[in-house]
Write a protein that holds these residues in place. Structure first.
Motif, PDB file in Angstrom:
ATOM      1  N   THR A 182       0.836  -1.209   0.000  1.00 53.98           N
ATOM      2  CA  THR A 182       0.000   0.000   0.000  1.00 53.98           C
ATOM      3  C   THR A 182       0.864   1.251   0.000  1.00 53.98           C
ATOM      4  N   VAL A 183       1.879   1.248   0.844  1.00 50.23           N
ATOM      5  CA  VAL A 183       2.799   2.390   0.902  1.00 50.23           C
ATOM      6  C   VAL A 183       3.548   2.526  -0.424  1.00 50.23           C
ATOM      7  N   ASN A 184       4.027   1.391  -0.924  1.00 50.94           N
ATOM      8  CA  ASN A 184       4.774   1.384  -2.179  1.00 50.94           C
ATOM      9  C   ASN A 184       3.941   1.904  -3.348  1.00 50.94           C
ATOM     10  N   LEU A 185       2.709   1.446  -3.427  1.00 55.39           N
ATOM     11  CA  LEU A 185       1.828   1.855  -4.525  1.00 55.39           C
ATOM     12  C   LEU A 185       1.368   3.300  -4.365  1.00 55.39           C
ATOM     13  N   PHE A 186       1.241   3.738  -3.124  1.00 55.02           N
ATOM     14  CA  PHE A 186       0.857   5.133  -2.875  1.00 55.02           C
ATOM     15  C   PHE A 186       1.936   6.088  -3.391  1.00 55.02           C
ATOM     16  N   LEU A 187       3.183   5.694  -3.184  1.00 59.38           N
ATOM     17  CA  LEU A 187       4.292   6.532  -3.641  1.00 59.38           C
ATOM     18  C   LEU A 187       4.344   6.593  -5.166  1.00 59.38           C
ATOM     19  N   LEU A 238      -6.456  -5.044  -3.740  1.00 55.84           N
ATOM     20  CA  LEU A 238      -5.608  -5.710  -2.743  1.00 55.84           C
ATOM     21  C   LEU A 238      -6.376  -6.005  -1.458  1.00 55.84           C
ATOM     22  N   LEU A 239      -7.151  -5.030  -1.001  1.00 57.97           N
ATOM     23  CA  LEU A 239      -7.919  -5.212   0.238  1.00 57.97           C
ATOM     24  C   LEU A 239      -8.969  -6.308   0.083  1.00 57.97           C
ATOM     25  N   VAL A 240      -9.623  -6.324  -1.064  1.00 56.30           N
ATOM     26  CA  VAL A 240     -10.609  -7.383  -1.324  1.00 56.30           C
ATOM     27  C   VAL A 240      -9.912  -8.733  -1.425  1.00 56.30           C
ATOM     28  N   LEU A 241      -8.768  -8.733  -2.094  1.00 56.28           N
ATOM     29  CA  LEU A 241      -8.033  -9.979  -2.326  1.00 56.28           C
ATOM     30  C   LEU A 241      -7.592 -10.641  -1.029  1.00 56.28           C
ATOM     31  N   ILE A 242      -7.053  -9.875  -0.094  1.00 49.76           N
ATOM     32  CA  ILE A 242      -6.481 -10.452   1.124  1.00 49.76           C
ATOM     33  C   ILE A 242      -7.548 -11.058   2.041  1.00 49.76           C
TER      34      ILE A 242
END
Length: 497
Positions: A278-283, A295-299
């Protein structure tokens, strides 16, 4: 071109061999020991699975293999799971170390144990993954077809394939959905990604799944004598215990921390990596919202069925996509962070393999100890009957097991939250006579017959005054029928009650 094909074939073969050998290593204990776990004592009969709508399972296990498939189900399921893992890794375009990481994490995650332990389910579970992969692969190929007629043929074939997959085990429908969700997520990294186009494709896939569900429902009405108030309905028969939202929070939190069932502990790694991603993709900013939502749905997607279960019973075998999500999240994170060839990464992934081997071995070792304990008790009961009533073996050998053993009877062998692995045939289903009698037969101890209604009516009034096992008087023969009193409370109902 032929040289490239040879290289690809060689790399695929190596990947399969690695996955299969890791599977054998992971399940080495159960491959080299004999255990009759709960459910594996039951014979595969002509109506097997039909009462719960699993006619495809019945077709494979009974009609095609005559009930014999379960005797070599572990090794065959590992073979098929390995094939599926390799094909999915290619579908997801994992290469090099990433492909090995994905396949290894998939075959090695302990949730598969809760499917493999069932002789009637192991191969079916692997087939479910394979057919789900095939349905997604066909869908992608159908999208590329220019001919409308060919598209229709592809999409109809997929609906029929998914109908069959549903008829093997209803929870398998989540596998193609999860696979497509992962592909959708990966698509967001393509330069040509268009959200409107991808949503249209996803909706088309959803329509095909709905059609497959309708076809499955029709097939069940034609083929299966479904029972009202049966096994499937029992999952939603109790109270919700606090409402859907509370249920959602509790189940999600416990699973994401790896504490819902024994062996799930390392799922918490995937949960932590979701935060890192999440942090990586936000950047990186681009398509962040879409990626985060997926990602949230997937996990949490593996636990979807649990959110709707109200009777409090959540068997880990229903989490059919846990291994897929676990393997993908870790492998994708390693790729995204560009650390796939790092020695630290190799050491960490190897450590995950070793820990999961430990968890799986502990599960099957515990189950084997319970089986041996059950067998010892069964031999003592049979020996007591032979000693006390030698003439019983010249009769129809009608027997009735009243009651059941408490959990304390096998508690010292059980692992916490190990569900079916911690089950004893003398306790499961509150002392199910059909299970117990079949256990005696399958363990090659004795061939008993279930008591019928007429004989039961002659003996039922004599049971209350009998002491419970292992008291010598807990076994009594009345009118050529033997009563074995296992516990003070009446157990599961007989077939005529």
């Amino acid at each position: 071109m032929s040289d490239l094909t040879k290289i690809l074939d060689k790399s695929t073969y190596k990947l399969f061999l690695f996955t299969f050998l890791l599977g054998i290593l992971t399940y080495g204990f159960t491959l080299t020991t004999y255990t009759i776990s709960v459910d594996n004592e039951l014979p595969i009969l002509a109506d097997f699975g039909l009462d719960v709508g699993r006619w495809a399972q019945n077709l494979i296990l009974y009609h095609l293999f005559g009930g014999h498939l379960r005797y070599f189900s572990v090794i065959l399921s590992l073979f098929l799971f390995s094939v599926a893992a390799v094909q999915i890794s290619k579908l997801l375009k994992f290469n090099g170390f990433a492909a090995f990481f994905f396949c290894g994490l998939f075959i090695n995650f302990p949730q598969l144990s809760y499917q493999i332990i069932f002789g009637m389910m192991a191969v079916i579970a692997a087939l479910g993954v394979l057919l789900s992969f095939l349905s997604v692969k066909m869908f992608l190929k159908g999208l590329d077809e220019e001919s409308i007629l060919l598209k229709i043929v592809y999409f109809l074939s997929i609906a029929l394939l998914l109908m069959f997959t549903l008829a093997m085990y209803q929870a398998f429908i989540f596998i193609p959905i999860t696979l497509y969700l992962i592909l959708f997520f990966q698509k967001t990294f393509d330069e040509a990604f268009k959200i409107s186009l991808e949503i249209k494709k996803a909706l088309l896939f959803a329509v095909i799944i709905i059609i497959s569900g309708i076809l499955y429902s029709i097939s069940v009405k034609i083929i299966c004598p479904l029972q009202q108030g049966g096994y499937i309905e029992s999952f939603v028969s109790g109270g919700s215990g606090g409402g859907f939202f509370s249920n959602f929070i509790n189940i999600s939190g416990t699973n994401l921390s790896g504490n819902f069932f024994y062996g799930e502990k390392l799922y918490s790694i995937a949960s932590v990596l979701i935060i890192v991603l999440t942090v990586n993709l936000f950047l990186k900013k681009k398509h962040f919202i879409y990626r985060l939502l997926v990602l949230l749905v997937l996990i949490i997607s593996p636990f979807t069925l649990s959110y709707f279960i109200t009777n409090g019973y959540h068997p880990p075998r229903i989490y059919v996509t846990s291994s897929l999500v676990f393997a993908f999240v870790i492998t994708f994170a390693i790729n995204q962070l560009k650390i796939s060839s790092s020695k630290i990464t190799l050491t960490a992934v190897t450590s995950i393999f070793i820990l999961n081997i430990y968890f799986v071995t502990m599960l099957f070792s515990s189950n084997n100890k319970i089986y041996k304990n059950d067998r010892r008790v069964a031999e003592k009961i049979d020996n007591a009957i032979q000693t006390k009533y030698p003439s019983f073996y010249t009769t129809e050998k009608s027997i009735y097991f009243y009651g059941y053993f408490p959990y304390e009877y096998h508690q010292k062998y059980r692992l916490d939250k190990s569900e079916i692995f911690g089950g004893s045939v003398f306790n499961w289903d509150n002392g199910n006579n059909y299970r117990i009698i079949n256990f005696f037969r399958e363990a090659d101890i004795a061939e008993y017959n279930m008591i019928d209604k007429e004989k039961f009516d002659l003996v039922k009034d004599s049971i209350a005054k009998m002491p419970i096992w292992p008291d010598y008087e807990s076994i009594k023969m009345i009118n050529n029928s033997v009563i074995v009193k296992l516990g003070k409370d009446k157990g599961g109902l007989l077939y005529f009650e």
